[in-house]
Scaffold this motif. Structure first.
Motif, PDB file in Angstrom:
ATOM      1  N   ALA B 132      28.434  31.383  -9.268  1.00 57.89           N
ATOM      2  CA  ALA B 132      28.530  30.061  -8.645  1.00 57.89           C
ATOM      3  C   ALA B 132      28.461  30.157  -7.119  1.00 57.89           C
ATOM      4  O   ALA B 132      27.609  29.543  -6.473  1.00 57.89           O
ATOM      5  CB  ALA B 132      29.818  29.371  -9.082  1.00 57.89           C
ATOM      6  N   THR B 133      29.358  30.949  -6.545  1.00 64.92           N
ATOM      7  CA  THR B 133      29.379  31.046  -5.087  1.00 64.92           C
ATOM      8  C   THR B 133      28.130  31.741  -4.575  1.00 64.92           C
ATOM      9  O   THR B 133      27.614  31.395  -3.513  1.00 64.92           O
ATOM     10  CB  THR B 133      30.648  31.783  -4.622  1.00 64.92           C
ATOM     11  OG1 THR B 133      31.766  31.169  -5.257  1.00 64.92           O
ATOM     12  CG2 THR B 133      30.823  31.707  -3.135  1.00 64.92           C
ATOM     13  N   GLY B 134      27.628  32.720  -5.336  1.00 66.34           N
ATOM     14  CA  GLY B 134      26.403  33.398  -4.944  1.00 66.34           C
ATOM     15  C   GLY B 134      25.222  32.439  -4.900  1.00 66.34           C
ATOM     16  O   GLY B 134      24.406  32.480  -3.967  1.00 66.34           O
ATOM     17  N   LEU B 163      11.365  38.802  -2.488  1.00 70.75           N
ATOM     18  CA  LEU B 163      12.012  40.117  -2.517  1.00 70.75           C
ATOM     19  C   LEU B 163      13.264  40.123  -1.642  1.00 70.75           C
ATOM     20  O   LEU B 163      14.296  40.680  -2.022  1.00 70.75           O
ATOM     21  CB  LEU B 163      11.037  41.192  -2.008  1.00 70.75           C
ATOM     22  CG  LEU B 163       9.965  41.663  -2.990  1.00 70.75           C
ATOM     23  CD1 LEU B 163       9.007  42.635  -2.310  1.00 70.75           C
ATOM     24  CD2 LEU B 163      10.621  42.320  -4.202  1.00 70.75           C
ATOM     25  N   GLY B 164      13.148  39.478  -0.478  1.00 70.81           N
ATOM     26  CA  GLY B 164      14.282  39.403   0.436  1.00 70.81           C
ATOM     27  C   GLY B 164      15.472  38.689  -0.210  1.00 70.81           C
ATOM     28  O   GLY B 164      16.605  39.143  -0.106  1.00 70.81           O
ATOM     29  N   PHE B 165      15.184  37.611  -0.928  1.00 71.26           N
ATOM     30  CA  PHE B 165      16.263  36.868  -1.591  1.00 71.26           C
ATOM     31  C   PHE B 165      16.943  37.723  -2.657  1.00 71.26           C
ATOM     32  O   PHE B 165      18.177  37.747  -2.764  1.00 71.26           O
ATOM     33  CB  PHE B 165      15.719  35.576  -2.219  1.00 71.26           C
ATOM     34  CG  PHE B 165      15.851  34.385  -1.322  1.00 71.26           C
ATOM     35  CD1 PHE B 165      17.006  33.627  -1.314  1.00 71.26           C
ATOM     36  CD2 PHE B 165      14.828  34.024  -0.461  1.00 71.26           C
ATOM     37  CE1 PHE B 165      17.145  32.531  -0.482  1.00 71.26           C
ATOM     38  CE2 PHE B 165      14.954  32.935   0.381  1.00 71.26           C
ATOM     39  CZ  PHE B 165      16.104  32.183   0.375  1.00 71.26           C
ATOM     40  N   VAL B 166      16.112  38.423  -3.441  1.00 74.48           N
ATOM     41  CA  VAL B 166      16.684  39.271  -4.490  1.00 74.48           C
ATOM     42  C   VAL B 166      17.591  40.323  -3.847  1.00 74.48           C
ATOM     43  O   VAL B 166      18.732  40.540  -4.275  1.00 74.48           O
ATOM     44  CB  VAL B 166      15.556  39.944  -5.303  1.00 74.48           C
ATOM     45  CG1 VAL B 166      16.150  40.986  -6.253  1.00 74.48           C
ATOM     46  CG2 VAL B 166      14.778  38.895  -6.079  1.00 74.48           C
ATOM     47  N   MET B 167      17.096  40.953  -2.778  1.00 76.64           N
ATOM     48  CA  MET B 167      17.874  42.006  -2.137  1.00 76.64           C
ATOM     49  C   MET B 167      19.121  41.436  -1.476  1.00 76.64           C
ATOM     50  O   MET B 167      20.184  42.065  -1.499  1.00 76.64           O
ATOM     51  CB  MET B 167      16.993  42.739  -1.112  1.00 76.64           C
ATOM     52  CG  MET B 167      17.573  44.045  -0.651  1.00 76.64           C
ATOM     53  SD  MET B 167      17.986  45.172  -2.004  1.00 76.64           S
ATOM     54  CE  MET B 167      16.446  46.066  -2.172  1.00 76.64           C
ATOM     55  N   LEU B 168      19.005  40.233  -0.918  1.00 77.07           N
ATOM     56  CA  LEU B 168      20.179  39.580  -0.328  1.00 77.07           C
ATOM     57  C   LEU B 168      21.265  39.389  -1.381  1.00 77.07           C
ATOM     58  O   LEU B 168      22.446  39.655  -1.135  1.00 77.07           O
ATOM     59  CB  LEU B 168      19.805  38.205   0.217  1.00 77.07           C
ATOM     60  CG  LEU B 168      19.473  38.047   1.690  1.00 77.07           C
ATOM     61  CD1 LEU B 168      19.158  36.589   1.978  1.00 77.07           C
ATOM     62  CD2 LEU B 168      20.635  38.514   2.553  1.00 77.07           C
ATOM     63  N   GLY B 169      20.840  38.901  -2.552  1.00 78.29           N
ATOM     64  CA  GLY B 169      21.805  38.654  -3.623  1.00 78.29           C
ATOM     65  C   GLY B 169      22.507  39.940  -4.022  1.00 78.29           C
ATOM     66  O   GLY B 169      23.736  39.988  -4.161  1.00 78.29           O
ATOM     67  N   VAL B 235      17.630  44.639   3.198  1.00 79.36           N
ATOM     68  CA  VAL B 235      16.856  43.398   3.182  1.00 79.36           C
ATOM     69  C   VAL B 235      15.656  43.520   4.126  1.00 79.36           C
ATOM     70  O   VAL B 235      14.548  43.071   3.801  1.00 79.36           O
ATOM     71  CB  VAL B 235      17.738  42.182   3.545  1.00 79.36           C
ATOM     72  CG1 VAL B 235      16.924  40.902   3.507  1.00 79.36           C
ATOM     73  CG2 VAL B 235      18.915  42.068   2.593  1.00 79.36           C
ATOM     74  N   ILE B 236      15.866  44.164   5.282  1.00 83.33           N
ATOM     75  CA  ILE B 236      14.734  44.370   6.196  1.00 83.33           C
ATOM     76  C   ILE B 236      13.652  45.200   5.505  1.00 83.33           C
ATOM     77  O   ILE B 236      12.459  44.893   5.579  1.00 83.33           O
ATOM     78  CB  ILE B 236      15.220  45.064   7.488  1.00 83.33           C
ATOM     79  CG1 ILE B 236      15.993  44.061   8.344  1.00 83.33           C
ATOM     80  CG2 ILE B 236      14.042  45.638   8.277  1.00 83.33           C
ATOM     81  CD1 ILE B 236      16.584  44.644   9.604  1.00 83.33           C
ATOM     82  N   TRP B 237      14.099  46.220   4.770  1.00 87.51           N
ATOM     83  CA  TRP B 237      13.140  47.058   4.048  1.00 87.51           C
ATOM     84  C   TRP B 237      12.397  46.233   2.989  1.00 87.51           C
ATOM     85  O   TRP B 237      11.189  46.336   2.819  1.00 87.51           O
ATOM     86  CB  TRP B 237      13.883  48.224   3.401  1.00 87.51           C
ATOM     87  CG  TRP B 237      13.050  49.059   2.481  1.00 87.51           C
ATOM     88  CD1 TRP B 237      12.081  49.944   2.820  1.00 87.51           C
ATOM     89  CD2 TRP B 237      13.123  49.064   1.052  1.00 87.51           C
ATOM     90  NE1 TRP B 237      11.539  50.510   1.699  1.00 87.51           N
ATOM     91  CE2 TRP B 237      12.160  49.981   0.592  1.00 87.51           C
ATOM     92  CE3 TRP B 237      13.920  48.379   0.110  1.00 87.51           C
ATOM     93  CZ2 TRP B 237      11.953  50.239  -0.761  1.00 87.51           C
ATOM     94  CZ3 TRP B 237      13.725  48.633  -1.235  1.00 87.51           C
ATOM     95  CH2 TRP B 237      12.749  49.549  -1.666  1.00 87.51           C
ATOM     96  N   ALA B 238      13.149  45.372   2.275  1.00 85.06           N
ATOM     97  CA  ALA B 238      12.527  44.569   1.214  1.00 85.06           C
ATOM     98  C   ALA B 238      11.511  43.596   1.803  1.00 85.06           C
ATOM     99  O   ALA B 238      10.478  43.322   1.191  1.00 85.06           O
ATOM    100  CB  ALA B 238      13.596  43.814   0.427  1.00 85.06           C
ATOM    101  N   VAL B 239      11.782  43.063   2.986  1.00 85.65           N
ATOM    102  CA  VAL B 239      10.893  42.049   3.551  1.00 85.65           C
ATOM    103  C   VAL B 239       9.786  42.694   4.385  1.00 85.65           C
ATOM    104  O   VAL B 239       8.607  42.362   4.238  1.00 85.65           O
ATOM    105  CB  VAL B 239      11.690  41.059   4.418  1.00 85.65           C
ATOM    106  CG1 VAL B 239      10.760  40.072   5.119  1.00 85.65           C
ATOM    107  CG2 VAL B 239      12.690  40.296   3.561  1.00 85.65           C
TER     108      VAL B 239
END
Lengths: 320, 276
Positions: B132-134, B163-169, B235-239
């Protein structure tokens, strides 16, 4: 007093064996052993601080015992599977304010494999007109009804209710009691705590009296009423020694003869019989007043009794 | 009726002894986690101002801290990294505040102890909160990305953004668990203070406000142990692609595992906050 229960399985639904629970220096439960057999409504009676709520919180798996063993359905209460057939109720009617009544019922029902029909439970507890309301908008009595209904939504075999009618008016209390009796007739075993003797009288078949973290008495309703149903008689200008010898006197609160002139408090089982024998005895007295002993007072006499003689227990008989 | 043996719990479904119902138990826990997440979100959304707050805050930070600094905003590499840093910050503060304070407050309300009496393993409540919070935290990133695209030179393809969103999560999990651990340990008033201190330590130390290339060597070395720094690099790597130093994924996995274990232990031990 036992109900004619049709269940053949009489293994206890819940069992405490030598259970103690401490909060720092405070002993909330002191070596309590108790079986809850299927089929009855058990009243857990005692003044505030007697250990009733602590006992329930151990059975609900919310707290752990400091020592001793707690089981429900033969499992440790902190095992979620043990709680599949257990119905509990939030305390102080604390419900999530922004959720609707129907949503709260659905949310709780989702946890149970064999949940009851939402509509049936809503009808049973008079929640039908409120289903679309957010719980924050409910009155105290409505919240209480929803809180108790939640205990039954999972089709439980054992239901634990902590002070279910505190703060309700007489009508609301009677409505809730009859809902509880109907649920009991459908097979739920109910443990209900209260510090109202009236509530226990209306509901319970077996009564466990607690005080200072111990079980003081465990008997059928009549047996306990005989012990706790005291009258308090106050008299002025009477000789305490003559009063003490009269019929049905449980205790006389006066030791100092000098205080006799100012008044004597007498605890009796049958105030009518007491007054008759007092009059017949010809002892002079003034300012007679009679009232029903509060539970607190009855417990005090019971506790001092219990120190002298062991607590009466007859749950073998009750659970048979 | 031999009942003294403790049977394996469903909570740690991966450790229990093999039994036919194990898969069913996991499926049930997953279903209940979704139920908890749905009602958590419903509760939050009914007080819309709470949602708006977390939606607007990261976007405002970008507008005030990055957009006016044209040296950063006009450089595609730096601007993208700035958007990413603030996204990690948004996820982190959402995790710390969303869990730390709400768990601490919930533990003081009677509804939470009631939930503990329902037949669900503790992991269900954790997973429901995480989902929920995520979800709310990830939604809060959207305006950040939009402003970044419109008002700065930041650039990323649609695939890179996903990809950035997935890695952020994923890399946001440690800060969620830190939040939960705080919420399970402190009463709500103390939790607010602790969350604020930890949030700034993690944000500065993790290079979210000042880029790590401006750090002295000792701070850079220390920073690599912080989950926020690890999240930033991941995240930088993912993006943006490029090379990823080994300590970022390893550190993130270790801190996620350790913190999850800590949260589960605290949850098991938690018996609610009571006033005696």
């Amino acid at each position: 007093m036992t109900t004619q229960d049709t269940t053949t399985d009489t293994r206890p639904l819940a069992r405490l064996t030598g259970v103690s629970r401490r909060f720092g220096d405070v002993v909330a439960l002191d070596d309590v052993s108790l079986d809850i057999a299927p089929g009855s409504i058990v009243g857990l009676l005692g003044p505030n601080g007697a250990g009733k709520t602590t006992l329930l919180s151990l059975l609900e798996g919310r707290r752990r015992a400091t020592s001793g063993r707690v089981e429900i359905f033969g499992l440790a209460p902190d095992d979620p599977r043990a709680r599949q057939r257990l119905g509990c109720t939030p305390q102080e009617t604390g419900l999530p304010d922004t959720l609707r009544v129907s949503e709260v019922l659905d949310f709780v029902a989702a946890h149970f494999d064999d949940a009851a029909d939402r509509g049936t439970i809503a009808a049973e507890f008079g929640l039908e007109p409120l289903m679309r309301k957010q719980t924050g908008a409910l009155s105290g009595g409505q919240k209480r009804r929803l809180a108790v209904a939640l205990a039954f939504i999972g089709n439980p075999r054992l239901v634990l209710l902590d002070e279910p009618t505190t703060g309700l008016d007489v009508d609301a209390r009677h409505t809730l009691w009859s809902a509880l009796r109907r649920q009991h007739e459908r097979g739920a075993t109910i443990v209900v705590t209260s510090h109202y003797l009236e509530e226990i009288e209306a509901l319970a078949e077996r009564v466990v009296v607690m005080g200072n973290g111990r079980v003081l008495a465990d008997d059928d309703l009549a047996g306990v009423l005989g012990r706790v149903g005291l009258r308090r008689v106050t008299l002025d200008r009477v000789d305490p020694e003559r009063v003490r010898s009269l019929d049905g006197v449980v205790r006389v609160d006066d030791v100092d003869p000098a205080a006799a002139a100012s008044g004597v408090t007498v605890w009796v089982r049958d105030s009518d019989a007491f007054v008759r024998s007092l009059v017949v005895s010809g002892a002079p007295f003034e300012g007679l007043a009679v009232r029903r002993a509060t539970l607190e007072e009855a417990f005090l006499t019971l506790t001092s009794d219990a120190d002298a003689s062991p607590a009466i227990t007859s749950h073998e008989r009750m659970s048979a | 009726m031999t009942t003294t043996t403790r049977t394996p719990r469903r909570a740690g479904a991966e450790t229990g002894s093999p039994q036919p119902s194990r898969l069913a138990a996991i499926r049930r826990a997953a279903r209940l986690s979704l139920v908890h997440a749905r009602f958590n979100l419903l509760e939050t959304v009914r007080v819309p101002i709470a949602v708006i707050g977390s939606l607007v805050f990261p976007a405002l930070a970008l507008l005030f801290f990055v957009v006016p600094q044209r040296a950063v905003a006009d450089d595609p590499l730096f601007a993208t990294q700035a958007v990413i840093s603030l996204s990690v910050f948004a996820i982190m503060s959402n995790g710390l505040f969303g869990y730390g304070i709400s768990i601490a407050e919930n533990r003081e309300k009677p509804w939470d102890p009631y939930l503990r009496t329902l037949p669900a393993p503790g992991i269900v409540r954790v997973a429901g909160l995480v989902l929920a919070t995520g979800t709310l935290g990830l939604v809060a990133i959207v305006p950040l990305v939009v402003i970044g695209a419109l008002a700065t030179a930041a650039e990323a393809s649609a695939v890179q953004i996903v990809l950035g969103f997935v890695m952020l999560g994923l890399s946001g999990l440690p800060s969620m668990f830190i939040g939960m651990a705080i919420g399970l340990t402190f009463p709500s008033k103390a939790a607010i203070a602790v969350v604020q201190v930890i949030m700034f330590a993690l944000a500065f130390g993790g290079g979210l406000f000042l880029p790590p290339m401006m750090f002295p060597a000792w701070l850079d070395a220390l920073s690599r142990f912080l989950p926020t720094r690890q999240a930033r690099e991941l995240v930088i790597w993912a993006v943006q692609g490029g090379s990823l130093e080994w300590w970022a994924p390893v550190g993130a996995l270790v801190s996620t595992g350790l913190l999850l274990a800590l949260v589960l232990v605290l949850m098991r031990r938690d018996q609610g906050r009571r006033f005696r």
